[in-house]
Design an enzyme around this catalytic site. Structure first.
Site, PDB file in Angstrom:
ATOM      1  N   ASP A  12       0.829  -1.146   0.767  1.00  0.00           N
ATOM      2  CA  ASP A  12      -0.257  -0.621   0.328  1.00  0.00           C
ATOM      3  C   ASP A  12       0.651   1.367   0.088  1.00  0.00           C
ATOM      4  OD1 ASP A  12      -1.929  -1.555  -0.144  1.00  0.00           O
ATOM      5  OD2 ASP A  12      -2.487  -1.281   2.390  1.00  0.00           O
ATOM      6  N   GLY A  14       1.372   3.232  -1.962  1.00  0.00           N
ATOM      7  CA  GLY A  14       1.012   3.819  -3.043  1.00  0.00           C
ATOM      8  C   GLY A  14       1.535   3.067  -5.053  1.00  0.00           C
ATOM      9  N   LYS A  17      -0.580   4.252  -8.206  1.00  0.00           N
ATOM     10  CA  LYS A  17      -0.279   5.974  -8.708  1.00  0.00           C
ATOM     11  C   LYS A  17       1.014   6.399  -9.160  1.00  0.00           C
ATOM     12  CE  LYS A  17       0.808  10.290  -7.240  1.00  0.00           C
ATOM     13  NZ  LYS A  17       0.426  12.100  -7.105  1.00  0.00           N
ATOM     14  N   HIS A  40      -4.636  -1.834  -5.682  1.00  0.00           N
ATOM     15  CA  HIS A  40      -4.159  -0.539  -6.312  1.00  0.00           C
ATOM     16  C   HIS A  40      -5.062   0.163  -6.615  1.00  0.00           C
ATOM     17  CE1 HIS A  40       0.002  -3.551  -7.110  1.00  0.00           C
ATOM     18  NE2 HIS A  40      -0.749  -3.596  -6.202  1.00  0.00           N
ATOM     19  N   ARG A 142       2.247 -29.279  -6.784  1.00  0.00           N
ATOM     20  CA  ARG A 142       2.144 -29.497  -8.140  1.00  0.00           C
ATOM     21  C   ARG A 142       0.514 -30.558  -8.058  1.00  0.00           C
ATOM     22  NH1 ARG A 142       7.087 -32.461  -7.274  1.00  0.00           N
ATOM     23  NH2 ARG A 142       6.290 -32.882  -5.081  1.00  0.00           N
ATOM     24  N   GLN A 222       2.198  -5.863  -3.191  1.00  0.00           N
ATOM     25  CA  GLN A 222       2.242  -6.211  -1.864  1.00  0.00           C
ATOM     26  C   GLN A 222       3.459  -5.341  -1.869  1.00  0.00           C
ATOM     27  OE1 GLN A 222       0.934 -10.048  -3.481  1.00  0.00           O
ATOM     28  NE2 GLN A 222      -0.917  -8.355  -2.745  1.00  0.00           N
ATOM     29  N   THR A 237       3.015 -12.175   2.446  1.00  0.00           N
ATOM     30  CA  THR A 237       1.654 -13.659   1.852  1.00  0.00           C
ATOM     31  C   THR A 237       2.662 -14.715   1.028  1.00  0.00           C
ATOM     32  OG1 THR A 237       0.442 -12.459  -0.241  1.00  0.00           O
ATOM     33  CG2 THR A 237       2.825 -11.813  -0.112  1.00  0.00           C
ATOM     34  N   THR A 298      -8.798  -2.900  -0.183  1.00  0.00           N
ATOM     35  CA  THR A 298      -8.903  -4.481  -0.412  1.00  0.00           C
ATOM     36  C   THR A 298     -10.444  -4.938   0.309  1.00  0.00           C
ATOM     37  OG1 THR A 298      -7.285  -5.729  -2.048  1.00  0.00           O
ATOM     38  CG2 THR A 298      -8.571  -7.119  -1.035  1.00  0.00           C
ATOM     39  N   THR A 299      -9.632  -4.658   1.640  1.00  0.00           N
ATOM     40  CA  THR A 299     -10.852  -5.439   2.698  1.00  0.00           C
ATOM     41  C   THR A 299     -11.283  -4.282   3.699  1.00  0.00           C
ATOM     42  OG1 THR A 299      -8.688  -5.423   4.006  1.00  0.00           O
ATOM     43  CG2 THR A 299      -9.373  -7.229   2.936  1.00  0.00           C
ATOM     44  N   SER A 410       5.726  12.874  -4.484  1.00  0.00           N
ATOM     45  CA  SER A 410       3.895  12.781  -4.554  1.00  0.00           C
ATOM     46  C   SER A 410       3.262  13.413  -3.417  1.00  0.00           C
ATOM     47  CB  SER A 410       3.539  10.803  -4.464  1.00  0.00           C
ATOM     48  OG  SER A 410       1.979  11.558  -4.638  1.00  0.00           O
ATOM     49  N   GLY A 412      -0.307  14.098  -3.900  1.00  0.00           N
ATOM     50  CA  GLY A 412      -1.516  13.533  -3.537  1.00  0.00           C
ATOM     51  C   GLY A 412      -2.159  12.563  -4.236  1.00  0.00           C
TER      52      GLY A 412
HETATM   53  P1  GDP Z   1      -0.714   0.009  -4.026  1.00  0.00           P
HETATM   54  O1  GDP Z   1      -1.113  -0.803  -3.091  1.00  0.00           O
HETATM   55  O2  GDP Z   1       0.554   0.540  -3.212  1.00  0.00           O
HETATM   56  O3  GDP Z   1      -1.190   0.584  -4.776  1.00  0.00           O
HETATM   57  O4  GDP Z   1      -1.982   1.753  -2.692  1.00  0.00           O
HETATM   58  P2  GDP Z   1      -2.654   1.918  -2.045  1.00  0.00           P
HETATM   59  O5  GDP Z   1      -3.801   2.066  -3.464  1.00  0.00           O
HETATM   60  O6  GDP Z   1      -3.418   0.443  -1.182  1.00  0.00           O
HETATM   61  O7  GDP Z   1      -2.988   2.863  -0.936  1.00  0.00           O
HETATM   62  C1  GDP Z   1      -2.748   4.132  -1.770  1.00  0.00           C
HETATM   63  C2  GDP Z   1      -3.187   5.102  -0.902  1.00  0.00           C
HETATM   64  O8  GDP Z   1      -2.555   6.406  -1.004  1.00  0.00           O
HETATM   65  C3  GDP Z   1      -4.154   4.987  -2.260  1.00  0.00           C
HETATM   66  O9  GDP Z   1      -5.415   6.011  -1.500  1.00  0.00           O
HETATM   67  C4  GDP Z   1      -3.967   6.280  -3.205  1.00  0.00           C
HETATM   68  O10 GDP Z   1      -5.166   6.979  -3.974  1.00  0.00           O
HETATM   69  C5  GDP Z   1      -3.009   7.589  -1.913  1.00  0.00           C
HETATM   70  N1  GDP Z   1      -2.187   7.968  -2.177  1.00  0.00           N
HETATM   71  C6  GDP Z   1      -1.249   7.460  -2.884  1.00  0.00           C
HETATM   72  N2  GDP Z   1       0.021   8.637  -3.143  1.00  0.00           N
HETATM   73  C7  GDP Z   1      -1.196   9.334  -2.765  1.00  0.00           C
HETATM   74  C8  GDP Z   1      -0.157  11.405  -2.286  1.00  0.00           C
HETATM   75  O11 GDP Z   1       0.918  11.516  -2.532  1.00  0.00           O
HETATM   76  N3  GDP Z   1      -1.167  11.764  -1.077  1.00  0.00           N
HETATM   77  C9  GDP Z   1      -1.899  11.272  -0.468  1.00  0.00           C
HETATM   78  N4  GDP Z   1      -2.493  11.824  -0.096  1.00  0.00           N
HETATM   79  N5  GDP Z   1      -2.218  10.318  -1.028  1.00  0.00           N
HETATM   80  C10 GDP Z   1      -1.579   9.627  -1.568  1.00  0.00           C
HETATM   81  P1  IMO Z   2      -0.972  -4.020  -2.161  1.00  0.00           P
HETATM   82  O1  IMO Z   2      -0.262  -5.101  -3.568  1.00  0.00           O
HETATM   83  C1  IMO Z   2      -0.856  -4.699   1.904  1.00  0.00           C
HETATM   84  C2  IMO Z   2      -0.766  -8.460   4.154  1.00  0.00           C
HETATM   85  C3  IMO Z   2      -2.370  -8.792   4.572  1.00  0.00           C
HETATM   86  C4  IMO Z   2      -1.530 -10.137   5.672  1.00  0.00           C
HETATM   87  C5  IMO Z   2      -0.236 -10.012   4.140  1.00  0.00           C
HETATM   88  C6  IMO Z   2      -1.206 -12.169   3.861  1.00  0.00           C
HETATM   89  O2  IMO Z   2      -2.383  -3.082  -2.404  1.00  0.00           O
HETATM   90  O3  IMO Z   2       0.065  -3.266  -1.562  1.00  0.00           O
HETATM   91  P2  IMO Z   2      -2.500 -11.990   2.411  1.00  0.00           P
HETATM   92  O4  IMO Z   2      -4.291 -12.676   1.624  1.00  0.00           O
HETATM   93  O5  IMO Z   2      -1.997 -12.476   0.921  1.00  0.00           O
HETATM   94  O6  IMO Z   2      -2.694 -13.557   2.448  1.00  0.00           O
HETATM   95  O7  IMO Z   2      -2.250 -11.796   3.255  1.00  0.00           O
HETATM   96  O8  IMO Z   2      -0.411  -9.807   3.497  1.00  0.00           O
HETATM   97  N1  IMO Z   2      -1.320  -8.142   2.411  1.00  0.00           N
HETATM   98  C7  IMO Z   2      -1.435  -7.002   1.956  1.00  0.00           C
HETATM   99  N2  IMO Z   2      -1.443  -5.396   3.090  1.00  0.00           N
HETATM  100  N3  IMO Z   2      -1.210  -4.159   1.003  1.00  0.00           N
HETATM  101  C8  IMO Z   2      -1.482  -5.057  -0.069  1.00  0.00           C
HETATM  102  O9  IMO Z   2      -0.946  -5.657  -1.613  1.00  0.00           O
HETATM  103  C9  IMO Z   2      -1.807  -7.159   0.315  1.00  0.00           C
HETATM  104  N4  IMO Z   2      -1.691  -7.913   0.074  1.00  0.00           N
HETATM  105  C10 IMO Z   2      -1.456  -8.478   1.530  1.00  0.00           C
HETATM  106  O10 IMO Z   2      -2.997  -8.172   5.056  1.00  0.00           O
HETATM  107  O11 IMO Z   2      -1.108  -9.562   6.420  1.00  0.00           O
HETATM  108 MG    MG Z   3      -3.157  -1.352  -1.559  1.00  0.00          MG
END
Ligand code: GDP
Ligand code: IMO
Ligand code: MG
Length: 421
Positions: A12, A14, A17, A40, A142, A222, A237, A298-299, A410, A412
């Site tokens: 998570d 970013g 983005k 994402h 397998r 991840q 994961t 996601t959750t 970044s 925003g």
């Molecule tokens: P990812 O899984 O790595 O793609 O990240 P996520 O989408 O799960 O979480 C990132 C969150 O931060 C999303 O809600 C984005 O819209 C937000 N975001 C990304 N870059 C920025 C930033 O520079 N500033 C702010 N305020 N929000 C951001």
């Molecule tokens: P993105 O791609 C943040 C975390 C889960 C849990 C562990 C195992 O959006 O960054 P799983 O369902 O994969 O067996 O869960 O990994 N997890 C993530 N945390 N961002 C993710 O994906 C994640 N995908 C899995 O919260 O702790």
């Molecule tokens: Mg994410």
């Protein structure tokens, strides 16, 4: 350049983005691991898109997207995502290719993911319950069912029958309802009709486009610390988000990769359980969560928030040979009096600069902080020189600590809210 975008923390960061921004210079965007556990987010104008299985590059209308062999695909979730995107006006058409070698997430994988978690009680991992772990277990044992099996219904039927017979023995042990192989087969035979047009031998396809010098962007899901081999095991994961996964999950040779970009939040978050030395369980952490909208894509779960942990990022950078860092969400720290950065841990009275492999030891690590003066505002700042001095000091300290340039900042969630250097 063929580039890889990879999470430098616990997910998570970013990535969505940053991938969206970099897609304009790529021809093909490829996901190589994970599944619909990923979320994402890409914000374009007033529209917010959340991608789970489909590469974020799909939002650029002339780009090809590939779901590589290392990804595990829940067909139900895939088709829902595809419909949602199409409903939002994204034309997918022939721009999406799914590896015939990718494994299918089955209904029993999801059920057993949840079951295993509830039987672990307080020790649960906190998975996304998307069936990821059990699907990778079947792959490595397998006995997995693959996307190519959707192309031959007789084979699909036989494999489902065999697997369900085994799974039902476990259902009896756990005392839960048995699965019906006929129902699962019928459900998956329906999915096969819709998915078949996208199925390709992506290993040959990707190697072909690589030879033809098309630009490939790898989209990691991840984060490095969730890596099955290098992460904070067992709170990880079941795949390899780190650089090696990009090769085993696509079939491209290592020479195909020219540049690795680590995405790092200006602070740290984590969803699910496991040690997190710089976690803030006080008002400061709550404030970051609210301001940063730190709730799972996601959750929907609240993310645990804390100060930036540079031991974590430095480790991630080492693992994947990061060439540059994209720092996100610096705006979320706007208005704070002071900002801390974890530069090491105190473990049993001594200072260490690494993450112990033994999780019980990692859980005992206390953060050692360096404190920075806060800043007022980074929002809407368009060039590096216009950033407040204290924000520049923060950024430059991190660069020196990591020995890696921060090339994107970044400010925003929107596509244009970024400073490039
Ligand atoms: P990812 O899984 O790595 O793609 O990240 P996520 O989408 O799960 O979480 C990132 C969150 O931060 C999303 O809600 C984005 O819209 C937000 N975001 C990304 N870059 C920025 C930033 O520079 N500033 C702010 N305020 N929000 C951001
Ligand atoms: P993105 O791609 C943040 C975390 C889960 C849990 C562990 C195992 O959006 O960054 P799983 O369902 O994969 O067996 O869960 O990994 N997890 C993530 N945390 N961002 C993710 O994906 C994640 N995908 C899995 O919260 O702790
Ligand atoms: Mg994410």
């Amino acid at each position: 350049m063929n580039r890889l975008v990879i999470g430098a923390q616990w997910g998570d960061e970013g990535k969505g983005k940053i991938v969206d921004i970099l897609t304009k210079d790529a021809d093909i965007v490829v996901r190589y691991q994970g599944g619909s556990n990923a979320g994402h987010t890409v914000c374009i104008d007033d529209e917010t898109f959340i991608l789970h299985l489909i590469p974020s590059g799909i939002l650029h209308k002339d780009k090809i997207c590939v779901i590589g062999n290392g990804v595990v695909i829940d067909p139900k979730s895939f088709l829902e995502e595809k419909r949602t995107l199409e409903g939002l006006g994204v034309e997918i058409g022939e721009r999406l290719l799914i590896s015939e070698k990718a494994h299918l997430v089955m209904p029993y994988h999801k059920e057993f993911d949840a079951l295993k978690e509830s039987s672990l009680g307080d020790d649960k991992i906190g998975t996304t319950k998307r069936g990821i772990g059990p699907c990778y277990v079947d792959k490595h044992a397998r006995v997995g069912i693959r996307i190519c099996d959707l192309l031959s219904l007789d084979i699909l039927k036989k494999k489902i029958e065999t697997n369900v017979e085994e799974i039902n023995k476990l259902c009896d042990v756990y005392g839960i309802d048995r699965f019906n192989h006929k129902e699962i087969f019928e459900e998956y035979a329906e999915y096969a009709k819709e998915i078949t047009p996208y199925i390709r031998n992506t290993v040959y396809y990707l190697n072909g486009v690589y030879k033809n010098k098309k630009k490939i962007l790898f989209e990691g899901a991840q984060g490095s610390l969730l890596d099955i081999d290098f992460g904070t095991y067992p709170f990880v994961t079941s795949s390899n988000p780190t650089v090696g996964g990009a090769f085993s999950g696509t079939g491209l040779p290592y020479k195909a990769l020219e540049n690795v970009i680590g995405v790092m939040k200006a602070y740290t978050t984590r969803v699910g359980n496991g040690p997190f030395p710089s976690e803030l369980t006080d008002d400061v952490g709550d404030n970051i969560r609210q301001k940063g909208g730190e709730f799972g894509a996601t959750t929907g779960r609240p993310r645990r928030c804390g100060w930036l942990d540079l031991v974590v990022v430095k480790y991630a950078a080492m693992l994947s040979g990061m060439d540059e860092i994209a720092m996100t969400k610096i705006d979320v720290l706007d208005g704070m009096d002071e900002i801390k950065v974890c530069t090491g841990y105190e473990y049993e009275g001594r200072k260490i600069g690494f993450i112990p492999s033994q999780l019980e030891e990692f859980a005992k690590c206390k953060p050692v902080y360096k404190t920075f003066e806060g800043w007022d505002n980074t929002k809407n700042v368009e060039s590096y020189s216009d950033l407040p001095d204290s924000a520049k000091q923060y950024i430059e300290f991190i660069e020196r600590f990591l020995g890696i340039p921060i090339t994107m900042i970044s400010t925003g969630s929107k596509r244009n809210e970024v400073i490039t250097r």
